[in-house]
Design a protein around this motif. Structure first.
Motif, PDB file in Angstrom:
ATOM      1  N   THR A  78      -6.451  13.628  -4.474  1.00 33.60           N
ATOM      2  CA  THR A  78      -5.640  13.427  -3.205  1.00 33.60           C
ATOM      3  C   THR A  78      -6.490  12.897  -2.091  1.00 33.60           C
ATOM      4  O   THR A  78      -6.135  11.654  -1.631  1.00 33.60           O
ATOM      5  N   PHE A  79      -7.925  13.064  -2.241  1.00 31.90           N
ATOM      6  CA  PHE A  79      -8.654  12.272  -0.961  1.00 31.90           C
ATOM      7  C   PHE A  79      -9.324  10.886  -1.607  1.00 31.90           C
ATOM      8  O   PHE A  79      -9.201  10.273  -0.854  1.00 31.90           O
ATOM      9  N   LEU A  80      -9.289  10.893  -3.046  1.00 36.10           N
ATOM     10  CA  LEU A  80      -9.393   9.377  -3.416  1.00 36.10           C
ATOM     11  C   LEU A  80      -8.178   8.645  -2.826  1.00 36.10           C
ATOM     12  O   LEU A  80      -8.505   7.433  -2.382  1.00 36.10           O
ATOM     13  N   GLY A  81      -6.993   9.174  -3.032  1.00 27.90           N
ATOM     14  CA  GLY A  81      -5.577   8.255  -2.855  1.00 27.90           C
ATOM     15  C   GLY A  81      -5.811   8.207  -1.270  1.00 27.90           C
ATOM     16  O   GLY A  81      -5.352   6.959  -0.843  1.00 27.90           O
ATOM     17  N   LEU A  82      -6.134   9.053  -0.347  1.00 28.46           N
ATOM     18  CA  LEU A  82      -6.090   8.809   1.028  1.00 28.46           C
ATOM     19  C   LEU A  82      -7.159   7.800   1.174  1.00 28.46           C
ATOM     20  O   LEU A  82      -7.082   7.062   2.255  1.00 28.46           O
ATOM     21  N   GLU A  83      -8.325   7.990   0.761  1.00 31.57           N
ATOM     22  CA  GLU A  83      -9.346   6.927   1.053  1.00 31.57           C
ATOM     23  C   GLU A  83      -8.929   5.440   0.491  1.00 31.57           C
ATOM     24  O   GLU A  83      -9.331   4.467   1.354  1.00 31.57           O
ATOM     25  N   ALA A  84      -8.542   5.363  -0.481  1.00 26.83           N
ATOM     26  CA  ALA A  84      -7.775   3.991  -0.949  1.00 26.83           C
ATOM     27  C   ALA A  84      -6.754   3.356  -0.099  1.00 26.83           C
ATOM     28  O   ALA A  84      -6.842   2.461   0.300  1.00 26.83           O
ATOM     29  N   ARG A  85      -5.993   4.352   0.505  1.00 28.75           N
ATOM     30  CA  ARG A  85      -4.883   4.171   1.724  1.00 28.75           C
ATOM     31  C   ARG A  85      -5.451   3.529   2.871  1.00 28.75           C
ATOM     32  O   ARG A  85      -5.110   2.535   3.413  1.00 28.75           O
ATOM     33  N   LYS A  86      -6.503   3.968   3.185  1.00 32.38           N
ATOM     34  CA  LYS A  86      -7.214   3.565   4.614  1.00 32.38           C
ATOM     35  C   LYS A  86      -7.907   2.224   4.310  1.00 32.38           C
ATOM     36  O   LYS A  86      -7.961   1.424   5.010  1.00 32.38           O
ATOM     37  N   ARG A  87      -8.385   2.050   3.045  1.00 30.98           N
ATOM     38  CA  ARG A  87      -9.114   0.688   2.779  1.00 30.98           C
ATOM     39  C   ARG A  87      -8.334  -0.247   2.398  1.00 30.98           C
ATOM     40  O   ARG A  87      -8.646  -1.370   2.792  1.00 30.98           O
TER      41      ARG A  87
ATOM     42  N   ALA B 181      -5.740  -3.096   2.843  1.00 31.20           N
ATOM     43  CA  ALA B 181      -4.863  -3.751   4.148  1.00 31.20           C
ATOM     44  C   ALA B 181      -3.621  -3.740   3.969  1.00 31.20           C
ATOM     45  O   ALA B 181      -2.905  -3.669   3.121  1.00 31.20           O
ATOM     46  N   PRO B 182      -2.703  -3.614   5.300  1.00 31.32           N
ATOM     47  CA  PRO B 182      -1.282  -3.801   5.100  1.00 31.32           C
ATOM     48  C   PRO B 182      -0.710  -5.024   4.399  1.00 31.32           C
ATOM     49  O   PRO B 182      -1.419  -6.179   4.727  1.00 31.32           O
ATOM     50  N   ARG B 183       0.200  -4.924   3.649  1.00 29.68           N
ATOM     51  CA  ARG B 183       0.751  -6.089   2.886  1.00 29.68           C
ATOM     52  C   ARG B 183       1.432  -6.901   3.804  1.00 29.68           C
ATOM     53  O   ARG B 183       1.526  -8.194   3.938  1.00 29.68           O
ATOM     54  N   TYR B 184       2.032  -6.259   4.707  1.00 30.97           N
ATOM     55  CA  TYR B 184       3.118  -7.144   5.760  1.00 30.97           C
ATOM     56  C   TYR B 184       2.472  -6.771   7.248  1.00 30.97           C
ATOM     57  O   TYR B 184       2.132  -5.801   7.505  1.00 30.97           O
ATOM     58  N   PRO B 185       2.288  -8.176   7.876  1.00 31.19           N
ATOM     59  CA  PRO B 185       1.695  -7.826   9.323  1.00 31.19           C
ATOM     60  C   PRO B 185       2.826  -7.227  10.015  1.00 31.19           C
ATOM     61  O   PRO B 185       3.861  -7.395   9.980  1.00 31.19           O
ATOM     62  N   ALA B 186       2.101  -6.479  11.137  1.00 33.53           N
ATOM     63  CA  ALA B 186       3.052  -5.950  12.036  1.00 33.53           C
ATOM     64  C   ALA B 186       3.796  -6.929  12.854  1.00 33.53           C
ATOM     65  O   ALA B 186       3.380  -7.665  13.292  1.00 33.53           O
ATOM     66  N   PRO B 187       5.103  -6.863  13.099  1.00 32.40           N
ATOM     67  CA  PRO B 187       5.989  -7.411  13.648  1.00 32.40           C
ATOM     68  C   PRO B 187       5.550  -7.622  15.357  1.00 32.40           C
ATOM     69  O   PRO B 187       5.078  -6.547  15.891  1.00 32.40           O
ATOM     70  N   ALA B 188       5.416  -8.864  15.974  1.00 28.89           N
ATOM     71  CA  ALA B 188       5.164  -9.003  17.241  1.00 28.89           C
ATOM     72  C   ALA B 188       6.257  -8.158  18.240  1.00 28.89           C
ATOM     73  O   ALA B 188       7.378  -8.428  17.685  1.00 28.89           O
TER      74      ALA B 188
END
Length: 115
Positions: free
Chosen positions: A93-102, A104-111
């Motif tokens: 669980t904590f490995l997955g949470l750490e990987a998710r934090k590292r 980068a988002p695949r799609y940029p946040a829309p303006a």
């Protein structure tokens, strides 16, 4: 038969369930703490090494129950299994949470559209 016999059975059942819950916490808590601490300490290792060492550490925490319990005990394999699974689940669980934090988002946040 006395009239309070049913209540005695209910109280005995509640005491049994409480002791079962307490025993489960005693078996799970060290595994959870060890799994989290391993992920927190092993940040510089590769993912393959971390997963391999996490499995080895989970087997080690399960093997510690052999020194604490009587080998002929019926509940000893259950305590070992619960501790092993708790360590693996916590670490994964904590490995997955750490990987998710590292990651980068695949799609940029829309303006935001300023109308």
């Amino acid at each position: 038969m006395r009239s309070g016999g049913r209540y005695d059975m209910i109280i005995a059942l509640l005491v049994f369930l409480f002791l079962l819950f307490l025993g489960l916490i005693v078996a799970v808590a060290p595994g959870l703490i060890v799994g989290y601490a391993f992920v927190a300490v092993s940040g510089k290792l590769s993912l393959t090494a971390r997963v391999s060492l996490l499995v080895a550490l989970a087997m080690g925490t399960a093997a510690l129950w052999l020194g604490l319990g009587e080998p002929a005990s019926v509940l000893l394999p259950l305590a070992m299994l619960v501790s092993f699974l708790a360590t693996l689940a916590s670490g994964a669980t904590f490995l997955g949470l750490e990987a998710r934090k590292r990651r980068a988002p695949r799609y940029p946040a829309p303006a935001w559209q300023s109308w």
